[in-house]
Scaffold this motif. Structure first.
Motif, PDB file in Angstrom:
ATOM      1  N   MET A   1     -43.823  25.638 -40.560  1.00 55.71           N
ATOM      2  CA  MET A   1     -43.387  24.494 -39.764  1.00 55.71           C
ATOM      3  C   MET A   1     -44.379  23.353 -39.968  1.00 55.71           C
ATOM      4  SD  MET A   1     -42.877  24.260 -35.629  1.00 55.71           S
ATOM      5  CE  MET A   1     -41.601  25.496 -35.651  1.00 55.71           C
ATOM      6  N   SER A   2     -43.918  22.194 -40.385  1.00 56.16           N
ATOM      7  CA  SER A   2     -44.803  21.066 -40.641  1.00 56.16           C
ATOM      8  C   SER A   2     -45.208  20.401 -39.341  1.00 56.16           C
ATOM      9  CB  SER A   2     -44.079  20.046 -41.529  1.00 56.16           C
ATOM     10  OG  SER A   2     -43.024  19.440 -40.802  1.00 56.16           O
ATOM     11  N   ASP A   3     -46.226  19.498 -39.426  1.00 55.82           N
ATOM     12  CA  ASP A   3     -46.645  18.764 -38.237  1.00 55.82           C
ATOM     13  C   ASP A   3     -45.512  17.924 -37.675  1.00 55.82           C
ATOM     14  OD1 ASP A   3     -49.135  19.833 -38.465  1.00 55.82           O
ATOM     15  OD2 ASP A   3     -50.014  18.112 -39.496  1.00 55.82           O
ATOM     16  N   THR A   4     -44.696  17.369 -38.568  1.00 54.31           N
ATOM     17  CA  THR A   4     -43.567  16.570 -38.111  1.00 54.31           C
ATOM     18  C   THR A   4     -42.587  17.425 -37.337  1.00 54.31           C
ATOM     19  OG1 THR A   4     -43.781  15.097 -40.002  1.00 54.31           O
ATOM     20  CG2 THR A   4     -41.671  15.083 -38.824  1.00 54.31           C
ATOM     21  N   PRO A  67     -37.583  42.641 -36.628  1.00 56.30           N
ATOM     22  CA  PRO A  67     -38.518  41.550 -36.324  1.00 56.30           C
ATOM     23  C   PRO A  67     -38.500  40.456 -37.384  1.00 56.30           C
ATOM     24  CG  PRO A  67     -39.568  43.675 -35.949  1.00 56.30           C
ATOM     25  CD  PRO A  67     -38.258  43.961 -36.621  1.00 56.30           C
ATOM     26  N   GLU A  68     -38.320  40.837 -38.643  1.00 57.90           N
ATOM     27  CA  GLU A  68     -38.283  39.845 -39.708  1.00 57.90           C
ATOM     28  C   GLU A  68     -37.157  38.840 -39.502  1.00 57.90           C
ATOM     29  OE1 GLU A  68     -40.547  43.302 -40.850  1.00 57.90           O
ATOM     30  OE2 GLU A  68     -38.472  43.135 -40.150  1.00 57.90           O
ATOM     31  N   GLU A  69     -36.018  39.325 -38.996  1.00 57.60           N
ATOM     32  CA  GLU A  69     -34.907  38.416 -38.726  1.00 57.60           C
ATOM     33  C   GLU A  69     -35.235  37.455 -37.586  1.00 57.60           C
ATOM     34  OE1 GLU A  69     -30.744  40.317 -39.133  1.00 57.60           O
ATOM     35  OE2 GLU A  69     -32.092  42.017 -38.744  1.00 57.60           O
ATOM     36  N   VAL A  70     -35.953  37.923 -36.594  1.00 56.88           N
ATOM     37  CA  VAL A  70     -36.369  37.041 -35.503  1.00 56.88           C
ATOM     38  C   VAL A  70     -37.271  35.941 -36.046  1.00 56.88           C
ATOM     39  CG1 VAL A  70     -37.633  36.874 -33.329  1.00 56.88           C
ATOM     40  CG2 VAL A  70     -36.219  38.883 -33.778  1.00 56.88           C
ATOM     41  N   ILE A  71     -38.275  36.342 -36.817  1.00 63.82           N
ATOM     42  CA  ILE A  71     -39.265  35.388 -37.312  1.00 63.82           C
ATOM     43  C   ILE A  71     -38.631  34.372 -38.255  1.00 63.82           C
ATOM     44  CG2 ILE A  71     -41.361  35.192 -38.723  1.00 63.82           C
ATOM     45  CD1 ILE A  71     -42.110  38.008 -37.559  1.00 63.82           C
ATOM     46  N   GLY A  72     -37.678  34.789 -39.056  1.00 56.98           N
ATOM     47  CA  GLY A  72     -37.061  33.891 -40.024  1.00 56.98           C
ATOM     48  C   GLY A  72     -35.874  33.115 -39.513  1.00 56.98           C
ATOM     49  N   ALA A  73     -35.466  33.328 -38.279  1.00 56.94           N
ATOM     50  CA  ALA A  73     -34.245  32.702 -37.761  1.00 56.94           C
ATOM     51  C   ALA A  73     -34.409  31.194 -37.632  1.00 56.94           C
ATOM     52  CB  ALA A  73     -33.889  33.309 -36.406  1.00 56.94           C
ATOM     53  N   ASP A  74     -33.361  30.469 -38.025  1.00 53.57           N
ATOM     54  CA  ASP A  74     -33.372  29.007 -37.912  1.00 53.57           C
ATOM     55  C   ASP A  74     -33.332  28.537 -36.462  1.00 53.57           C
ATOM     56  OD1 ASP A  74     -33.461  28.719 -40.655  1.00 53.57           O
ATOM     57  OD2 ASP A  74     -31.272  28.560 -40.866  1.00 53.57           O
ATOM     58  N   ASP A  75     -32.828  29.383 -35.575  1.00 55.74           N
ATOM     59  CA  ASP A  75     -32.731  28.992 -34.163  1.00 55.74           C
ATOM     60  C   ASP A  75     -33.896  29.562 -33.342  1.00 55.74           C
ATOM     61  OD1 ASP A  75     -31.747  31.538 -34.581  1.00 55.74           O
ATOM     62  OD2 ASP A  75     -30.175  31.417 -33.060  1.00 55.74           O
ATOM     63  N   VAL A  76     -35.033  29.778 -34.002  1.00 55.56           N
ATOM     64  CA  VAL A  76     -36.258  30.228 -33.326  1.00 55.56           C
ATOM     65  C   VAL A  76     -37.391  29.272 -33.699  1.00 55.56           C
ATOM     66  CG1 VAL A  76     -38.059  32.015 -33.313  1.00 55.56           C
ATOM     67  CG2 VAL A  76     -35.651  32.661 -33.129  1.00 55.56           C
ATOM     68  N   ASP A  77     -38.006  28.680 -32.676  1.00 51.68           N
ATOM     69  CA  ASP A  77     -39.137  27.781 -32.883  1.00 51.68           C
ATOM     70  C   ASP A  77     -40.471  28.477 -32.698  1.00 51.68           C
ATOM     71  OD1 ASP A  77     -37.387  25.439 -33.078  1.00 51.68           O
ATOM     72  OD2 ASP A  77     -37.122  25.675 -30.909  1.00 51.68           O
ATOM     73  N   ALA A  78     -40.497  29.531 -31.885  1.00 46.65           N
ATOM     74  CA  ALA A  78     -41.749  30.212 -31.561  1.00 46.65           C
ATOM     75  C   ALA A  78     -41.453  31.679 -31.291  1.00 46.65           C
ATOM     76  CB  ALA A  78     -42.414  29.564 -30.352  1.00 46.65           C
ATOM     77  N   LYS A 100     -44.748  29.519 -37.668  1.00 48.86           N
ATOM     78  CA  LYS A 100     -44.227  29.474 -36.304  1.00 48.86           C
ATOM     79  C   LYS A 100     -45.285  29.959 -35.312  1.00 48.86           C
ATOM     80  CE  LYS A 100     -39.365  29.918 -37.577  1.00 48.86           C
ATOM     81  NZ  LYS A 100     -38.078  30.639 -37.376  1.00 48.86           N
ATOM     82  N   PRO A 101     -45.490  29.217 -34.217  1.00 49.15           N
ATOM     83  CA  PRO A 101     -46.447  29.644 -33.199  1.00 49.15           C
ATOM     84  C   PRO A 101     -46.046  30.991 -32.618  1.00 49.15           C
ATOM     85  CG  PRO A 101     -45.706  27.387 -32.819  1.00 49.15           C
ATOM     86  CD  PRO A 101     -44.809  27.964 -33.873  1.00 49.15           C
ATOM     87  N   ASN A 300     -45.659  24.712 -23.363  1.00 48.39           N
ATOM     88  CA  ASN A 300     -46.072  23.310 -23.387  1.00 48.39           C
ATOM     89  C   ASN A 300     -46.837  22.991 -24.663  1.00 48.39           C
ATOM     90  OD1 ASN A 300     -44.970  23.154 -20.826  1.00 48.39           O
ATOM     91  ND2 ASN A 300     -46.927  23.125 -19.756  1.00 48.39           N
ATOM     92  N   ALA A 301     -47.707  23.923 -25.094  1.00 47.32           N
ATOM     93  CA  ALA A 301     -48.486  23.700 -26.311  1.00 47.32           C
ATOM     94  C   ALA A 301     -47.591  23.692 -27.547  1.00 47.32           C
ATOM     95  CB  ALA A 301     -49.566  24.767 -26.443  1.00 47.32           C
ATOM     96  N   VAL A 302     -46.592  24.573 -27.583  1.00 51.06           N
ATOM     97  CA  VAL A 302     -45.645  24.568 -28.695  1.00 51.06           C
ATOM     98  C   VAL A 302     -44.876  23.255 -28.724  1.00 51.06           C
ATOM     99  CG1 VAL A 302     -43.578  25.655 -29.649  1.00 51.06           C
ATOM    100  CG2 VAL A 302     -45.430  27.084 -28.750  1.00 51.06           C
TER     101      VAL A 302
END
Length: 347
Positions: A1-4, A67-78, A100-101, A300-302
């Motif tokens: 995930m980039s800074d942007t 777990p790999e599917e969770v981590i790679g999911a497009d609808d997961v930010d953290a 991903k945080p 909040n940090a994420v």
């Protein structure tokens, strides 16, 4: 995930959770009902039926197999990791690789070598991604004591005295589990309050209670010494047949301060396994507000792109905890103090 990307997340942080046993299910309910700015989007568990049951009570979530599917999911930010500890290293490394945080329940890894690998991976990524779930750092009394210490109110730290008491433990709970399941919290408290390395640890074995399960010396006393000479005592008594208590006293050159008693009248060890006042039966009601504060601070940090909240335990803290726990385990059978040496902290 980039800074942007970090600063342009959707209105709600979409959380993927790995493991929805007792602790994971608690976190799902917490995010669903009490945490602002977040929602559970993807769930996985080793037992798919368990994940489906939790998902059915969590609107907008879906279940995946791994777990790999969770981590790679497009609808997961953290990522929130509440799986068994043996899987934490690999899952945290995968989250770092995905950018991903991650908020990972303790332990970070099962040994200091694996924990240090996570530290190095995060350092190599050039960003902060890892928060470790030591919720006591977000307890109001812990925070108050930490702030008083940092402000110089207590002067130079001299002694840190800790007490950790449980009503009962499960069958098979032994001295090693006393280290990794109980003392680990006080070991992290040393990092939190004193912010310096532990250089030695010694175990003192008092007379044991007749309530202790076979194979467990209870109570146990661990003596830690830090680099500057602060002595830390950790008294663990996990078969009280009463309630759950955590007390901490910081003795400084200008004064002493104690937390863990300002919770109403405290009367323990009554006949028949009863307790009075407001002493809770286990850790969950005692630290529910701390868990809420921890997860809210993480969200909040994420959301603001910093990823790791100010008070949170980090990957480095997880490595330090693993190294000190390993030495503490060795001290159970050692004749005298066991020395502790840490790897260099990556810049």
């Amino acid at each position: 995930m980039s800074d942007t990307q970090q600063t342009t997340l959707p209105q709600d942080v979409r959380v993927g959770i790995i493991g929805v046993g007792r602790m994971g299910a608690d976190h799902v309910e917490r995010v669903r009902t009490r945490i602002k700015g977040a929602r559970i989007s993807v769930i996985s568990d080793y037992v798919r039926e368990t994940a489906e049951k939790v998902s059915a009570e969590t609107p907008g979530s879906r279940v995946v197999d791994t777990p790999e599917e969770v981590i790679g999911a497009d609808d997961v930010d953290a990522i929130l990791i509440a799986s068994p500890g043996a899987f934490h290293r690999d899952q945290t490394l995968a989250a770092i690789a995905a950018g991903k945080p991650v908020l990972c329940e303790k332990p970070l890894a099962m040994n200091p070598q694996d924990a240090y690998e996570v530290v190095r991976a995060e350092a190599a990524s050039g960003a902060k991604y890892v928060s470790l779930g030591f919720m006591r750092r977000f307890d109001a009394e812990y925070a108050e004591l930490k702030d008083a210490l940092d402000a110089g109110e207590l002067g130079t730290p001299l002694l840190l005295n800790c007490k950790h008491r449980n009503a009962t433990v499960l069958p098979g709970f032994d001295d090693t589990m006393m280290v990794y399941d109980s003392a680990v919290h006080e070991i992290d408290a040393i990092s939190y309050f004193l912010e310096e390395p532990v250089v030695s640890v010694q175990t003192v074995v008092p007379r044991s209670t007749e309530l202790a399960p076979d194979g467990l010396h209870d109570p146990l006393l661990f003596l830690f010494r830090t680099e500057s000479g602060v002595v830390v005592t950790d008294e663990l008594w996990v078969s009280t047949n009463a309630g759950y208590e955590v007390r901490t006293e910081l003795v400084g050159s200008r004064g002493a301060s104690t937390i863990g008693q300002d919770i109403g009248r405290v009367t323990t060890q009554l006949e028949g396994g009863r307790w009075g006042g407001s002493v809770p039966p286990d850790f969950r009601p005692r630290f529910v507000a701390a868990y809420d504060a921890e997860v809210q601070a993480w969200i909040n940090a994420v959301a603001d792109g910093s990823n790791v909240a100010a008070r949170s335990a980090t990957a480095w803290d997880g490595y330090v905890g693993a190294a000190v726990c390993e030495a503490t385990e060795r001290s159970l059978t050692a004749d005298g103090p066991v020395e502790i040496a840490l790897e260099a902290r990556p810049s």
